[in-house]
Design an enzyme around this catalytic site. Structure first.
Site, mmCIF file in Angstrom:
data_model
loop_
_atom_site.group_PDB
_atom_site.id
_atom_site.type_symbol
_atom_site.label_atom_id
_atom_site.label_comp_id
_atom_site.label_asym_id
_atom_site.label_seq_id
_atom_site.Cartn_x
_atom_site.Cartn_y
_atom_site.Cartn_z
ATOM 1 N N ARG A 240 34.757 44.574 42.391
ATOM 2 C CA ARG A 240 35.446 45.640 41.673
ATOM 3 C C ARG A 240 34.415 46.316 40.776
ATOM 4 O O ARG A 240 33.520 45.647 40.214
ATOM 5 C CB ARG A 240 36.577 45.091 40.797
ATOM 6 C CG ARG A 240 37.842 44.724 41.565
ATOM 7 C CD ARG A 240 38.588 45.951 42.088
ATOM 8 N NE ARG A 240 39.819 45.605 42.796
ATOM 9 C CZ ARG A 240 39.925 45.369 44.112
ATOM 10 N NH1 ARG A 240 38.855 45.445 44.881
ATOM 11 N NH2 ARG A 240 41.093 45.093 44.640
ATOM 12 N N GLU A 269 37.314 54.797 39.855
ATOM 13 C CA GLU A 269 37.335 55.261 41.243
ATOM 14 C C GLU A 269 38.295 56.438 41.342
ATOM 15 O O GLU A 269 39.390 56.351 40.790
ATOM 16 C CB GLU A 269 37.777 54.143 42.188
ATOM 17 C CG GLU A 269 36.758 53.039 42.259
ATOM 18 C CD GLU A 269 37.065 51.974 43.305
ATOM 19 O OE1 GLU A 269 38.087 52.101 44.010
ATOM 20 O OE2 GLU A 269 36.271 51.035 43.409
ATOM 21 N N HIS A 288 34.791 52.678 48.505
ATOM 22 C CA HIS A 288 35.696 51.524 48.565
ATOM 23 C C HIS A 288 36.274 51.350 49.981
ATOM 24 O O HIS A 288 37.493 51.437 50.179
ATOM 25 C CB HIS A 288 36.809 51.660 47.521
ATOM 26 C CG HIS A 288 37.413 50.342 47.147
ATOM 27 N ND1 HIS A 288 37.935 50.081 45.900
ATOM 28 C CD2 HIS A 288 37.601 49.202 47.867
ATOM 29 C CE1 HIS A 288 38.413 48.848 45.878
ATOM 30 N NE2 HIS A 288 38.212 48.285 47.058
HETATM 31 P P1 NAP Z 1 38.682 34.454 46.253
HETATM 32 O O1 NAP Z 1 38.706 33.681 47.532
HETATM 33 O O2 NAP Z 1 39.686 34.176 45.194
HETATM 34 O O3 NAP Z 1 37.199 34.299 45.643
HETATM 35 C C1 NAP Z 1 36.850 34.641 44.328
HETATM 36 C C2 NAP Z 1 35.901 33.577 43.825
HETATM 37 O O4 NAP Z 1 35.377 33.981 42.551
HETATM 38 C C3 NAP Z 1 36.621 32.214 43.602
HETATM 39 O O5 NAP Z 1 35.812 31.177 44.097
HETATM 40 C C4 NAP Z 1 36.735 32.167 42.090
HETATM 41 O O6 NAP Z 1 36.784 30.851 41.595
HETATM 42 C C5 NAP Z 1 35.445 32.851 41.695
HETATM 43 N N1 NAP Z 1 35.405 33.239 40.275
HETATM 44 C C6 NAP Z 1 36.433 33.529 39.452
HETATM 45 N N2 NAP Z 1 35.959 33.819 38.213
HETATM 46 C C7 NAP Z 1 34.609 33.691 38.277
HETATM 47 C C8 NAP Z 1 33.569 33.843 37.318
HETATM 48 N N3 NAP Z 1 33.831 34.181 36.047
HETATM 49 N N4 NAP Z 1 32.304 33.619 37.723
HETATM 50 C C9 NAP Z 1 32.023 33.257 38.984
HETATM 51 N N5 NAP Z 1 32.967 33.102 39.941
HETATM 52 C C10 NAP Z 1 34.250 33.331 39.588
HETATM 53 O O7 NAP Z 1 38.800 36.017 46.561
HETATM 54 P P2 NAP Z 1 38.218 36.827 47.823
HETATM 55 O O8 NAP Z 1 39.251 36.959 48.862
HETATM 56 O O9 NAP Z 1 36.872 36.288 48.151
HETATM 57 O O10 NAP Z 1 38.065 38.282 47.123
HETATM 58 C C11 NAP Z 1 37.243 38.457 46.002
HETATM 59 C C12 NAP Z 1 37.419 39.840 45.416
HETATM 60 O O11 NAP Z 1 36.810 40.795 46.267
HETATM 61 C C13 NAP Z 1 38.869 40.328 45.302
HETATM 62 O O12 NAP Z 1 39.497 39.848 44.132
HETATM 63 C C14 NAP Z 1 38.716 41.821 45.299
HETATM 64 O O13 NAP Z 1 38.612 42.289 43.972
HETATM 65 C C15 NAP Z 1 37.408 42.052 46.028
HETATM 66 N N6 NAP Z 1 37.591 42.717 47.334
HETATM 67 C C16 NAP Z 1 37.085 43.951 47.524
HETATM 68 C C17 NAP Z 1 37.210 44.562 48.764
HETATM 69 C C18 NAP Z 1 36.661 45.923 49.013
HETATM 70 O O14 NAP Z 1 37.234 46.659 49.800
HETATM 71 N N7 NAP Z 1 35.567 46.303 48.390
HETATM 72 C C19 NAP Z 1 37.881 43.919 49.808
HETATM 73 C C20 NAP Z 1 38.384 42.660 49.565
HETATM 74 C C21 NAP Z 1 38.225 42.050 48.323
HETATM 75 P P3 NAP Z 1 38.251 30.199 41.312
HETATM 76 O O15 NAP Z 1 38.954 30.178 42.635
HETATM 77 O O16 NAP Z 1 37.911 28.839 40.780
HETATM 78 O O17 NAP Z 1 38.921 31.092 40.318
HETATM 79 C C1 GLV Z 2 40.302 45.654 48.360
HETATM 80 O O1 GLV Z 2 39.549 46.034 47.522
HETATM 81 C C2 GLV Z 2 41.127 44.507 48.225
HETATM 82 O O2 GLV Z 2 41.174 43.922 47.124
HETATM 83 O O3 GLV Z 2 41.800 44.155 49.211
#
Ligand code: NAP
Ligand code: GLV
Length: 331
Positions: A240, A269, A288
């Protein structure tokens, strides 16, 4: 009995909507741009369910406008920082998201940005189109090697791990930083090392961000953190925009504190047309689109609609970010 009413905050192709139309009275926002906040509050009056996108801010005012019938907020994204989840939880409203189906697609794009920044692909393309290609130059458009370099991953969750898998094919050394570090069998299996923030900043050639946007991760990467990075380092952000302080990033890229950045997400954004970051050569900014493949967007829509339908029927959401709302019966 009247069918439940739902508001869907963006155009969704009709082929996905048959089931929800059968079960609900659907108010579908027909435009490509999000409903303005006032309009959103008007359109949600009295609804049983809201299907939102990450561009729609769903706060207490929107929940108030919807009123006591509201049974579900289904976000068509895995991230849910646009929703006041604690307020929804306080009201007993489940919030849905779309995890998993976009993991590989998003990781592919993070790696595409990494490669494009490392080898200056966008600059090279612009150079050619501008008619500046006159010869094969020994020192022309030199970049960074990816093979054998150190990749730092901040946030070792679903997408962070998928990026690590891609890096293995490039024989990269993988460091990660995440609240849960110890005894991670997957990290051990792929030879990824958990380190503290200071170490990951100092040692990464490429630093890729995959944390959710929380209060604790807002501006996680600011001036002090950028100053610790290598002058040759590349920062990739597909998490983000708010995770990176853009003013500090602008100064760091301008002054050679780090070499390059590749962003899929910005704050705000869209990025304002005259934002200083857009004046730099050593940055790539995408609008994005990390999860934007045909198949993945279809799967995200299907999950968001399944969450919406389950919510209006009073069933548990298949993917719920605040499952505490279901625990009240146990108290
Ligand atoms: P996820 O599986 O929940 O992974 C997030 C990781 O970050 C978890 O391991 C979490 O640990 C860790 N975390 C939380 N707080 C932290 C901190 N302060 N320092 C270091 N690590 C920390 O989520 P995901 O599916 O991988 O997605 C991650 C993020 O990507 C989403 O929340 C979204 O904002 C973004 N995203 C963007 C796009 C795009 O289109 N650009 C697409 C998809 C996702 P815990 O589980 O212990 O909290
Ligand atoms: C995209 O940014 C998502 O969080 O799915």
């Amino acid at each position: 009995m009247d069918k439940p009413r739902v508001f869907i905050a963006r155009y969704i192709p009709e082929e996905y909507l048959a089931q929800v139309r059968q079960a609900c009275q659907v108010d579908l926002w027909p435009e490509d741009l999000p409903p303005p906040p006032d309009t959103l509050r008007q359109r949600v009056r009295g609804v049983d369910g809201i299907l939102s996108l990450l561009t729609d801010k769903i706060d207490a005012a929107v929940m108030d406008a919807a009123g006591g019938n509201l049974k579900v907020i289904s976000n068509c994204a895995v991230g849910f920082d646009n929703i006041d989840v604690s307020e929804a939880t306080r009201r007993g409203i489940p919030v849905g998201n779309t995890p998993g189906v976009l993991t590989d697609t998003t990781a592919d794009f993070a790696f595409a940005l990494l490669m494009a920044a490392a080898r200056r692909v966008v600059e090279a393309h612009n150079f050619t189109r501008a008619g500046r290609w006159e010869t094969w130059g020994l020192t022309q458009l030199l970049g960074q090697d990816v093979a054998g370099a150190t990749l730092g991953i901040i946030g070792f969750g679903r997408i962070g791990r998928a990026v690590a898998r891609r890096a293995l094919g490039f024989e990269m050394r993988i460091l990660y930083y995440d609240p849960i570090c110890e005894d991670d069998p997957y990290a051990a299996q792929i030879g990824a090392h958990c380190v503290d923030l200071d170490t990951i900043l100092r040692h990464s050639d490429f630093l890729s961000l995959h944390v959710p946007l929380y209060k604790e991760t807002y501006h996680l990467i600011g001036e002090a953190e950028l100053a610790k990075m290598k002058p040759t380092a590349v920062l990739i952000n597909t998490a983000r925009g708010g995770v990176v302080d853009h003013e500090a990033l602008y100064r760091a890229l301008r002054d050679g504190v780090i070499a390059y950045a590749a962003l899929d997400v910005t704050e705000p954004e869209p990025i304002p047309k005259h934002h200083p970051l857009l004046t730099l050569e050593n940055i790539i900014i995408a609008p994005h689109i990390a999860s934007a493949s045909v198949r993945t967007r279809g799967r995200m829509i299907e999950i968001a609609l399944a969450n919406l339908l389950a919510g209006v029927r009073g069933e548990q959401l298949p993917h719920c970010v605040n499952p505490q709302v279901y625990m009240t019966d146990l108290e």
